[in-house]
Scaffold this motif. Structure first.
Motif, PDB file in Angstrom:
ATOM      1  N   SER A  43      47.077  54.672  37.797  1.00  0.00           N
ATOM      2  CA  SER A  43      46.311  55.072  36.611  1.00  0.00           C
ATOM      3  C   SER A  43      45.046  55.820  37.003  1.00  0.00           C
ATOM      4  O   SER A  43      44.699  56.845  36.408  1.00  0.00           O
ATOM      5  CB  SER A  43      45.961  53.835  35.778  1.00  0.00           C
ATOM      6  OG  SER A  43      45.187  54.189  34.651  1.00  0.00           O
ATOM      7  N   HIS A  44      44.357  55.325  38.024  1.00  0.00           N
ATOM      8  CA  HIS A  44      43.106  55.970  38.454  1.00  0.00           C
ATOM      9  C   HIS A  44      43.375  57.384  38.964  1.00  0.00           C
ATOM     10  O   HIS A  44      42.670  58.329  38.591  1.00  0.00           O
ATOM     11  CB  HIS A  44      42.448  55.132  39.549  1.00  0.00           C
ATOM     12  CG  HIS A  44      41.133  55.684  40.010  1.00  0.00           C
ATOM     13  ND1 HIS A  44      39.947  55.426  39.352  1.00  0.00           N
ATOM     14  CD2 HIS A  44      40.814  56.500  41.051  1.00  0.00           C
ATOM     15  CE1 HIS A  44      38.954  56.053  39.973  1.00  0.00           C
ATOM     16  NE2 HIS A  44      39.457  56.703  41.004  1.00  0.00           N
ATOM     17  N   PHE A  45      44.408  57.531  39.786  1.00  0.00           N
ATOM     18  CA  PHE A  45      44.693  58.850  40.351  1.00  0.00           C
ATOM     19  C   PHE A  45      45.277  59.796  39.307  1.00  0.00           C
ATOM     20  O   PHE A  45      45.170  61.015  39.445  1.00  0.00           O
ATOM     21  CB  PHE A  45      45.642  58.729  41.548  1.00  0.00           C
ATOM     22  CG  PHE A  45      44.996  58.150  42.771  1.00  0.00           C
ATOM     23  CD1 PHE A  45      43.699  58.489  43.099  1.00  0.00           C
ATOM     24  CD2 PHE A  45      45.675  57.271  43.597  1.00  0.00           C
ATOM     25  CE1 PHE A  45      43.082  57.964  44.226  1.00  0.00           C
ATOM     26  CE2 PHE A  45      45.079  56.739  44.719  1.00  0.00           C
ATOM     27  CZ  PHE A  45      43.782  57.095  45.035  1.00  0.00           C
ATOM     28  N   THR A  46      45.890  59.257  38.273  1.00  0.00           N
ATOM     29  CA  THR A  46      46.366  60.114  37.183  1.00  0.00           C
ATOM     30  C   THR A  46      45.191  60.694  36.413  1.00  0.00           C
ATOM     31  O   THR A  46      45.229  61.847  35.970  1.00  0.00           O
ATOM     32  CB  THR A  46      47.275  59.319  36.233  1.00  0.00           C
ATOM     33  OG1 THR A  46      48.389  58.807  36.964  1.00  0.00           O
ATOM     34  CG2 THR A  46      47.793  60.196  35.108  1.00  0.00           C
ATOM     35  N   ARG A  64      53.602  55.084  30.798  1.00  0.00           N
ATOM     36  CA  ARG A  64      53.763  54.022  29.810  1.00  0.00           C
ATOM     37  C   ARG A  64      54.203  52.719  30.487  1.00  0.00           C
ATOM     38  O   ARG A  64      53.698  51.643  30.173  1.00  0.00           O
ATOM     39  CB  ARG A  64      54.800  54.448  28.766  1.00  0.00           C
ATOM     40  CG  ARG A  64      55.051  53.417  27.687  1.00  0.00           C
ATOM     41  CD  ARG A  64      56.132  53.858  26.710  1.00  0.00           C
ATOM     42  NE  ARG A  64      56.125  53.026  25.524  1.00  0.00           N
ATOM     43  CZ  ARG A  64      56.932  53.184  24.490  1.00  0.00           C
ATOM     44  NH1 ARG A  64      57.828  54.166  24.517  1.00  0.00           N
ATOM     45  NH2 ARG A  64      56.861  52.381  23.445  1.00  0.00           N
ATOM     46  N   VAL A  65      55.141  52.832  31.428  1.00  0.00           N
ATOM     47  CA  VAL A  65      55.650  51.649  32.126  1.00  0.00           C
ATOM     48  C   VAL A  65      54.598  51.082  33.072  1.00  0.00           C
ATOM     49  O   VAL A  65      54.328  49.876  33.073  1.00  0.00           O
ATOM     50  CB  VAL A  65      56.944  52.003  32.884  1.00  0.00           C
ATOM     51  CG1 VAL A  65      57.404  50.821  33.741  1.00  0.00           C
ATOM     52  CG2 VAL A  65      58.042  52.408  31.910  1.00  0.00           C
ATOM     53  N   THR A  66      53.992  51.945  33.882  1.00  0.00           N
ATOM     54  CA  THR A  66      53.050  51.446  34.894  1.00  0.00           C
ATOM     55  C   THR A  66      51.806  50.836  34.265  1.00  0.00           C
ATOM     56  O   THR A  66      51.322  49.797  34.720  1.00  0.00           O
ATOM     57  CB  THR A  66      52.644  52.573  35.852  1.00  0.00           C
ATOM     58  OG1 THR A  66      52.013  53.643  35.123  1.00  0.00           O
ATOM     59  CG2 THR A  66      53.853  53.108  36.599  1.00  0.00           C
ATOM     60  N   GLN A  67      51.287  51.459  33.201  1.00  0.00           N
ATOM     61  CA  GLN A  67      50.076  50.910  32.597  1.00  0.00           C
ATOM     62  C   GLN A  67      50.380  49.651  31.799  1.00  0.00           C
ATOM     63  O   GLN A  67      49.551  48.739  31.732  1.00  0.00           O
ATOM     64  CB  GLN A  67      49.391  51.955  31.721  1.00  0.00           C
ATOM     65  CG  GLN A  67      47.951  51.620  31.357  1.00  0.00           C
ATOM     66  CD  GLN A  67      47.048  51.504  32.586  1.00  0.00           C
ATOM     67  OE1 GLN A  67      47.437  51.847  33.704  1.00  0.00           O
ATOM     68  NE2 GLN A  67      45.841  51.018  32.379  1.00  0.00           N
ATOM     69  N   GLY A  68      51.567  49.591  31.210  1.00  0.00           N
ATOM     70  CA  GLY A  68      51.969  48.350  30.567  1.00  0.00           C
ATOM     71  C   GLY A  68      52.059  47.219  31.571  1.00  0.00           C
ATOM     72  O   GLY A  68      51.603  46.093  31.313  1.00  0.00           O
ATOM     73  N   LEU A  69      52.639  47.502  32.758  1.00  0.00           N
ATOM     74  CA  LEU A  69      52.713  46.508  33.820  1.00  0.00           C
ATOM     75  C   LEU A  69      51.327  46.138  34.343  1.00  0.00           C
ATOM     76  O   LEU A  69      51.073  44.989  34.711  1.00  0.00           O
ATOM     77  CB  LEU A  69      53.573  47.034  34.966  1.00  0.00           C
ATOM     78  CG  LEU A  69      55.082  47.010  34.754  1.00  0.00           C
ATOM     79  CD1 LEU A  69      55.793  47.707  35.919  1.00  0.00           C
ATOM     80  CD2 LEU A  69      55.581  45.578  34.617  1.00  0.00           C
ATOM     81  N   HIS A  70      50.426  47.121  34.380  1.00  0.00           N
ATOM     82  CA  HIS A  70      49.072  46.866  34.872  1.00  0.00           C
ATOM     83  C   HIS A  70      48.362  45.819  34.018  1.00  0.00           C
ATOM     84  O   HIS A  70      47.828  44.839  34.534  1.00  0.00           O
ATOM     85  CB  HIS A  70      48.277  48.173  34.871  1.00  0.00           C
ATOM     86  CG  HIS A  70      46.864  48.025  35.333  1.00  0.00           C
ATOM     87  ND1 HIS A  70      46.536  47.751  36.642  1.00  0.00           N
ATOM     88  CD2 HIS A  70      45.679  48.112  34.658  1.00  0.00           C
ATOM     89  CE1 HIS A  70      45.216  47.663  36.761  1.00  0.00           C
ATOM     90  NE2 HIS A  70      44.679  47.876  35.562  1.00  0.00           N
ATOM     91  N   VAL A  71      48.377  46.036  32.718  1.00  0.00           N
ATOM     92  CA  VAL A  71      47.702  45.105  31.816  1.00  0.00           C
ATOM     93  C   VAL A  71      48.459  43.774  31.769  1.00  0.00           C
ATOM     94  O   VAL A  71      47.850  42.698  31.748  1.00  0.00           O
ATOM     95  CB  VAL A  71      47.561  45.722  30.420  1.00  0.00           C
ATOM     96  CG1 VAL A  71      47.005  44.709  29.430  1.00  0.00           C
ATOM     97  CG2 VAL A  71      46.657  46.950  30.480  1.00  0.00           C
TER      98      VAL A  71
END
Length: 390
Positions: A43-46, A64-71
């Motif tokens: 997310s940061h590098f995006t 959508r998938v990665t940030q959902g997993l992050h939270v």
């Protein structure tokens, strides 16, 4: 009256404080932390892409998938962290070896890494949760602080694992002694926990609590769980045109759009269009999600003009880097950039319509950017100018 002696590590005889218990819960917590860290890096590098890195535009729903997993992983880590602290807190009462020796130095290093790890994780999770609510009661920038804390956590975790590696290796697999001590203590040497929990009961409680907070949060990015997303700050299908809104037009200082509004492109040729003229240009459709850094996301149907078609009209290469300028008054994202791979992608639009209707003002009327695999903060709303940079 004689005061009772202060507690020592041996005062806590519950089987829940056994190294095997700490190892098992520590494994679960480490997985949650690692997933949270890696998805947070993405997310940061995006959002702040270094020159040596190119973020792919596909899969279109990757962010959508990665940030959902992050939270989700950060949320799940909260009960696991509490359970982990419960298993090891008697160590706070252990007396360090004396006189100073190699063992004493290792003990100091262990305690120092735990202090940094717990403090950083507690602050990271607390700040992350408030970010999902878009509440920032601190004077320092959230994004940079959140990023720095992530590296501090990983560093402290690696030090902690290195110091405790011999103990972790000993208790990584369940031994016969562990099986015997995990049973209800009828004739065992250890008394039961005050709560009446066995080790297996503690594992089930920690896993159940983590699952419960996960299920009650994941609905903000998985519509099927939307009705039970009681801990999620955003829910699917709630908002103008059936899509949630983070930053409203009022918050952005966009109170309306003047009748003489024009969209301009600054490139090899400067072009200017009214909204009616934009609507007469060849239109395309993209089915893309809005995926916000707060973890919520929802798919939508967008219609508008491909950015690469607009670049062609002004005589610029489709692989140009483009600056996007919003009518928003101030804010960190009033001006953003579209890297060449995004500008050239056929799914990237200057969107004029959402879910079959004209954009609502809160969704960026009269025009906004929508692109694949991009955070919502970079899907700029209220766009009135594109500037070709290269």
């Amino acid at each position: 009256m004689k005061l009772p002696a202060p507690p020592t590590e041996n005062s806590f005889r519950s089987p829940l404080h056994h190294p095997r218990v700490a190892t098992v819960i520590g494994r679960w917590l480490a997985v949650a932390v690692l997933v949270c860290f890696l998805t947070g890096l993405f997310s940061h590098f995006t959002q702040e892409t270094p020159a040596w890195l190119h973020i792919p535009t596909r899969p279109a729903s990757l962010y959508r998938v990665t940030q959902g997993l992050h939270v989700l992983s950060g949320t799940v880590a909260v009960p696991l962290l509490l359970a982990k602290l419960w298993t090891v807190y008697p160590k706070l009462f252990a007396k360090p070896p004396w006189p100073p020796s190699r063992e004493a130095l290792v003990n100091i290093l262990e305690r120092g890494s735990i202090l940094v790890l717990v403090a950083a994780m507690a602050l990271e999770l607390f700040m992350g949760y408030l970010n999902t609510l878009q509440w920032y009661p601190w004077p320092f920038p959230f994004k940079q602080t959140h990023y720095a804390l992530g590296w501090i956590i990983i560093g402290a975790l690696l030090v902690h694992i290195a110091v405790k590696l011999p103990l972790i290796r000993t208790h990584w697999r369940r031994t016969m002694a562990d099986r015997e001590q995990a049973l209800e203590p009828a004739t065992g040497s250890l008394p039961p926990a005050i709560t009446g929990l066995t080790r297996r009961g503690l594992f089930r409680t920690a896993a159940g609590a983590a699952s419960l907070v996960g299920i009650s949060t994941i609905g903000q990015s998985v519509p099927a769980f939307g009705p039970i997303a009681i801990l999620a700050p955003r829910k699917p299908n709630i908002g103008p045109q059936g899509l949630p809104v983070n930053r409203t037009a009022h918050d952005a200082g966009v109170v309306g759009v003047a009748a003489d509004w024009r969209f301009t492109i600054r490139g090899p040729q400067q072009l200017s269009y009214t909204l009616a003229e934009l609507q007469q240009l060849p239109q395309s459709r993209s089915d893309l999600p809005i995926a916000c850094v707060e973890g919520w996301s929802q798919g939508a149907r967008w219609e508008g003009i491909r950015i690469r078609d607009l670049l062609h009209l002004c005589g610029a290469p489709a692989t140009s880097r483009v600056r996007v300028v919003s009518m928003e008054k101030g804010g960190f994202y009033a001006t953003t950039e579209l890297p060449p791979e995004y500008a050239a992608d056929p799914l990237t639009l200057l969107a004029l319509r959402l879910n079959g209707g004209e954009l609502a003002l809160d969704h960026g009327f009269p025009a906004r950017i929508i692109a694949p695999n991009r955070p919502g903060v970079l899907q700029t709303k209220w766009v009135h100018r594109l500037e070709v940079m290269v």
